[in-house]
Design a protein around this motif. Structure first.
Motif, PDB file in Angstrom:
ATOM      1  N   VAL A 220     -19.218 -11.611  -6.266  1.00 30.88           N
ATOM      2  CA  VAL A 220     -18.784 -11.389  -7.528  1.00 30.88           C
ATOM      3  C   VAL A 220     -19.698 -11.736  -8.536  1.00 30.88           C
ATOM      4  N   LEU A 221     -19.957 -10.715  -9.471  1.00 29.05           N
ATOM      5  CA  LEU A 221     -20.861 -11.122 -10.710  1.00 29.05           C
ATOM      6  C   LEU A 221     -19.992 -11.266 -11.939  1.00 29.05           C
ATOM      7  N   ASN A 222     -20.377 -12.286 -12.843  1.00 22.92           N
ATOM      8  CA  ASN A 222     -19.525 -12.283 -14.200  1.00 22.92           C
ATOM      9  C   ASN A 222     -19.936 -10.929 -14.824  1.00 22.92           C
ATOM     10  N   ALA A 223     -19.483 -10.759 -16.119  1.00 21.63           N
ATOM     11  CA  ALA A 223     -19.905  -9.675 -17.035  1.00 21.63           C
ATOM     12  C   ALA A 223     -21.380  -9.688 -17.321  1.00 21.63           C
ATOM     13  N   GLY A 224     -21.946 -10.853 -17.479  1.00 25.87           N
ATOM     14  CA  GLY A 224     -23.393 -11.213 -17.835  1.00 25.87           C
ATOM     15  C   GLY A 224     -24.315 -10.986 -16.726  1.00 25.87           C
ATOM     16  N   TYR A 225     -23.600 -10.680 -15.508  1.00 26.82           N
ATOM     17  CA  TYR A 225     -24.214 -10.455 -14.143  1.00 26.82           C
ATOM     18  C   TYR A 225     -24.982 -11.788 -13.874  1.00 26.82           C
ATOM     19  N   GLU A 226     -24.354 -12.739 -13.956  1.00 29.13           N
ATOM     20  CA  GLU A 226     -24.634 -14.076 -13.155  1.00 29.13           C
ATOM     21  C   GLU A 226     -23.704 -14.364 -11.934  1.00 29.13           C
ATOM     22  N   PRO A 227     -24.070 -14.602 -10.844  1.00 32.07           N
ATOM     23  CA  PRO A 227     -23.078 -14.902  -9.664  1.00 32.07           C
ATOM     24  C   PRO A 227     -22.214 -15.900 -10.052  1.00 32.07           C
ATOM     25  N   LEU A 228     -20.872 -15.330  -9.451  1.00 29.86           N
ATOM     26  CA  LEU A 228     -19.806 -16.385  -9.820  1.00 29.86           C
ATOM     27  C   LEU A 228     -19.287 -16.934  -8.433  1.00 29.86           C
TER      28      LEU A 228
ATOM     29  N   ARG B  14     -15.519 -17.527 -18.906  1.00 27.54           N
ATOM     30  CA  ARG B  14     -16.245 -18.848 -18.923  1.00 27.54           C
ATOM     31  C   ARG B  14     -15.888 -19.872 -17.888  1.00 27.54           C
ATOM     32  N   VAL B  15     -17.103 -20.147 -17.145  1.00 26.59           N
ATOM     33  CA  VAL B  15     -16.904 -21.466 -16.230  1.00 26.59           C
ATOM     34  C   VAL B  15     -16.818 -22.703 -16.861  1.00 26.59           C
ATOM     35  N   PRO B  16     -15.749 -23.467 -16.671  1.00 23.49           N
ATOM     36  CA  PRO B  16     -15.745 -24.940 -17.389  1.00 23.49           C
ATOM     37  C   PRO B  16     -16.776 -25.843 -16.731  1.00 23.49           C
ATOM     38  N   GLY B  17     -17.453 -26.489 -17.829  1.00 23.33           N
ATOM     39  CA  GLY B  17     -18.338 -27.633 -17.490  1.00 23.33           C
ATOM     40  C   GLY B  17     -19.377 -27.022 -16.463  1.00 23.33           C
ATOM     41  N   GLY B  18     -20.261 -27.992 -16.290  1.00 22.39           N
ATOM     42  CA  GLY B  18     -21.570 -27.713 -15.727  1.00 22.39           C
ATOM     43  C   GLY B  18     -21.218 -27.622 -14.022  1.00 22.39           C
ATOM     44  N   ARG B  19     -21.728 -26.836 -13.188  1.00 22.89           N
ATOM     45  CA  ARG B  19     -21.532 -26.804 -11.771  1.00 22.89           C
ATOM     46  C   ARG B  19     -22.405 -27.637 -10.926  1.00 22.89           C
ATOM     47  N   ARG B  20     -21.694 -28.750 -10.925  1.00 20.38           N
ATOM     48  CA  ARG B  20     -22.217 -29.778 -10.163  1.00 20.38           C
ATOM     49  C   ARG B  20     -22.181 -29.807  -8.751  1.00 20.38           C
ATOM     50  N   VAL B  21     -22.936 -29.999  -7.942  1.00 21.13           N
ATOM     51  CA  VAL B  21     -22.780 -30.039  -6.376  1.00 21.13           C
ATOM     52  C   VAL B  21     -22.300 -31.127  -5.763  1.00 21.13           C
ATOM     53  N   PRO B  22     -21.213 -31.360  -4.993  1.00 23.55           N
ATOM     54  CA  PRO B  22     -20.640 -32.728  -4.614  1.00 23.55           C
ATOM     55  C   PRO B  22     -21.477 -33.033  -3.439  1.00 23.55           C
ATOM     56  N   VAL B  23     -21.736 -34.353  -3.492  1.00 23.82           N
ATOM     57  CA  VAL B  23     -22.348 -34.689  -2.392  1.00 23.82           C
ATOM     58  C   VAL B  23     -21.663 -34.766  -1.085  1.00 23.82           C
ATOM     59  N   THR B  24     -22.227 -34.445   0.137  1.00 20.25           N
ATOM     60  CA  THR B  24     -21.681 -34.426   1.223  1.00 20.25           C
ATOM     61  C   THR B  24     -22.658 -34.671   2.563  1.00 20.25           C
TER      62      THR B  24
ATOM     63  N   ALA C 168     -30.784 -34.024  -6.760  1.00 20.50           N
ATOM     64  CA  ALA C 168     -29.767 -32.871  -6.738  1.00 20.50           C
ATOM     65  C   ALA C 168     -30.235 -31.624  -6.340  1.00 20.50           C
ATOM     66  N   PRO C 169     -29.628 -31.021  -5.276  1.00 21.50           N
ATOM     67  CA  PRO C 169     -30.124 -29.599  -5.254  1.00 21.50           C
ATOM     68  C   PRO C 169     -29.863 -28.502  -6.384  1.00 21.50           C
ATOM     69  N   ARG C 170     -30.849 -27.629  -6.433  1.00 25.02           N
ATOM     70  CA  ARG C 170     -30.554 -26.513  -7.492  1.00 25.02           C
ATOM     71  C   ARG C 170     -30.634 -25.311  -6.966  1.00 25.02           C
ATOM     72  N   GLY C 171     -30.131 -24.257  -7.635  1.00 22.69           N
ATOM     73  CA  GLY C 171     -30.368 -22.781  -7.221  1.00 22.69           C
ATOM     74  C   GLY C 171     -28.842 -22.095  -6.792  1.00 22.69           C
ATOM     75  N   THR C 172     -28.995 -20.738  -6.889  1.00 21.56           N
ATOM     76  CA  THR C 172     -27.603 -20.143  -6.759  1.00 21.56           C
ATOM     77  C   THR C 172     -26.936 -20.512  -5.261  1.00 21.56           C
ATOM     78  N   GLN C 173     -27.626 -20.733  -4.224  1.00 21.69           N
ATOM     79  CA  GLN C 173     -27.265 -20.790  -3.034  1.00 21.69           C
ATOM     80  C   GLN C 173     -26.342 -22.389  -2.928  1.00 21.69           C
ATOM     81  N   TRP C 174     -26.424 -23.293  -3.859  1.00 21.87           N
ATOM     82  CA  TRP C 174     -25.651 -24.451  -4.012  1.00 21.87           C
ATOM     83  C   TRP C 174     -24.558 -24.216  -5.218  1.00 21.87           C
ATOM     84  N   THR C 175     -25.025 -23.522  -5.968  1.00 19.19           N
ATOM     85  CA  THR C 175     -23.903 -23.526  -7.112  1.00 19.19           C
ATOM     86  C   THR C 175     -22.962 -22.353  -6.889  1.00 19.19           C
ATOM     87  N   VAL C 176     -23.353 -21.408  -6.216  1.00 20.03           N
ATOM     88  CA  VAL C 176     -22.221 -20.324  -6.153  1.00 20.03           C
ATOM     89  C   VAL C 176     -21.735 -20.313  -4.563  1.00 20.03           C
TER      90      VAL C 176
END
Length: 165
Positions: free
Chosen positions: A5-13, A61-71, A139-147
């Motif tokens: 699923v992509l947002n209207a701005g074509y960023e992955p959600l 609109r995605v509230p706040g920054g997408r922080r990856v939880p530590v596991t 902290a890891p970065r990239g779409t595979q972590w935030t989406v």
């Protein structure tokens, strides 16, 4: 089958089931960008191709920054299941600054560790052991972590995930 699923701005959600994607398309909340040919979904009135990628018609609109939880699993995945000290296969995680000395459960303080190094290090810091970390933990970065769900990405998603990187 999963659908990106992509947002209207074509960023992955997110990644959702194809059933949820069809509901979004049928309710005109999303449009299909890419289809999976040859495996349609049959309804009472017609057949619909399974969507591989959909884009929302309105921006969410995605509230706040997408922080990856530590596991534990996330730390092992970030470090490639390799020990942060010796480079062998890792099955445990280690606190660089031990918890008994105030070390927290953060991305910057945790590394993947093999059982031998974890037992030898014990309640000491790498400096006290004269050890060096092979990598700087962070902290890891990239779409595979935030989406959610993109760790098992479909090859059709690659161009859309690359846009967000």
């Amino acid at each position: 089958m999963r659908t990106l699923v992509l947002n209207a701005g074509y960023e992955p959600l997110a990644v959702v089931s194809f059933k949820r994607a069809i509901v979004l398309v049928m309710n005109e909340k999303a449009t299909v960008v890419e289809r999976i040919e040859g495996d349609p979904v049959w309804g009472s009135g017609a057949s619909v191709d399974r969507p591989a990628v959909i884009v929302l018609t309105r921006y969410v609109r995605v509230p706040g920054g997408r922080r990856v939880p530590v596991t534990r699993r996330g730390v092992l995945r970030r470090d490639g299941h390799r020990c942060g000290y010796c480079g062998k296969a890792a099955a445990t995680i280690d606190h660089v600054l031990p918890r008994s000395r105030g070390g927290k459960d953060t991305w910057e303080n945790l590394v993947a560790c093999c059982l031998r190094c974890n037992n030898v290090k014990g309640d000491r810091t790498p400096q006290e052991m004269a050890w060096e970390l092979r990598l700087t933990p962070g902290a890891p970065r990239g779409t595979q972590w935030t989406v959610r769900g993109t760790d098992r990405a479909d090859p059709r998603w690659e161009p859309y995930l690359a846009l967000a990187a």
